[in-house]
Design an enzyme around this catalytic site. Sequence first.
Site, PDB file in Angstrom:
ATOM      1  N   THR A  90       0.858  -1.182   0.000  1.00 52.71           N
ATOM      2  CA  THR A  90       0.000   0.000   0.000  1.00 52.71           C
ATOM      3  C   THR A  90       0.895   1.234   0.000  1.00 52.71           C
ATOM      4  OG1 THR A  90      -1.724  -1.166   1.214  1.00 52.71           O
ATOM      5  CG2 THR A  90      -1.803   1.239   1.237  1.00 52.71           C
ATOM      6  N   LYS A 114      -6.758   1.161  -3.702  1.00 56.75           N
ATOM      7  CA  LYS A 114      -6.396   0.520  -2.435  1.00 56.75           C
ATOM      8  C   LYS A 114      -6.577   1.510  -1.280  1.00 56.75           C
ATOM      9  CE  LYS A 114      -4.884  -2.608   0.411  1.00 56.75           C
ATOM     10  NZ  LYS A 114      -3.537  -3.169   0.424  1.00 56.75           N
ATOM     11  N   LYS A 126       0.172   3.568   9.273  1.00 53.08           N
ATOM     12  CA  LYS A 126       0.758   3.770   7.944  1.00 53.08           C
ATOM     13  C   LYS A 126      -0.333   3.938   6.888  1.00 53.08           C
ATOM     14  CE  LYS A 126       2.053   0.156   5.558  1.00 53.08           C
ATOM     15  NZ  LYS A 126       1.297   0.195   4.256  1.00 53.08           N
TER      16      LYS A 126
END
Length: 299
Positions: A96, A172, A240
């Site tokens: 990602t 995503k 994150k």
Amino acid sequence: MAQQIAVIGLGSMGYGIASSVLRAGHRTWGTDVNAAQAERFRADGGEASALADHAGALDAVVVVVLNAAQTEEVLFGETGIVAAMRPGAVVIACATVPPAFARAMAARCAEHGVHYLDAPISGGAVKAAQGKLSIMASGTAEAFAAARPALSAMAETVFELGEAAGAGSAMKAVNQLLAGVHIATMAEALTFGMTQGVSPEKFMEVIPKCAGSSWMLENRAPHIVDGDYTPHSAVNIWPKDLGIVLDIARDARFSAPITAAALQQFLAAAGMGLGGEDDAAVAKVYARNAQLTLPGEDA
């Protein structure tokens, strides 16, 4: 047709991907900073020879590391693999990352004649091991063609989202916004129920059959019921990933307050020392604040 494929990063997702690629009949290298994982993969039938000795013969490299920095290091660091790959081979990048980063990596790979497929993944460790991931991919037609044998081994569904890297990572980010919020909301709802005498077990009996359910609720809440926080997807992933979502939102001048609230709960969990636990452990933040005792904890 059997190919020569390397999988870099043998965590819970990467190991399943490598196993699926190997099971599909490809000659498969698996590497990881954890030497024990690489040795385990060799014992399962992966190539025992050094990847560096065969980099020029690889058809595809699947990169399943944690973040953008690790992806860049694998591709272009001191021992980066792209410089050793043959023209026409493909990098399948699964981490990602921000869309702009994916576009930059594609441009740098193109300078070496190497294709780049922006290919973040979803489905968890179980589907990775089954070769049934969903992949949100974007890249040139040539990148898709070069990646097709590996993708067929890895995925049940490949969404082809455009001819330029970045579109896969954008999708995503949308998915991770929902997934992270759903986990935090599941934890909030489950512990809220406890304040009203609704046990976690009863919560799981009723809510998955009602309109308030979600895939993340049905997948993660059982970890809380069982008191088992073995990390299938760790708390540390969400600062994150939700951080990436909020960075993108800021650049787009888009307000995402619910995402920001969920991020704070994961940061609180990490601050409690829970970063390496399963992400369902975010429920412990709510439990601590409400003085609740979760299953498996001492009263």
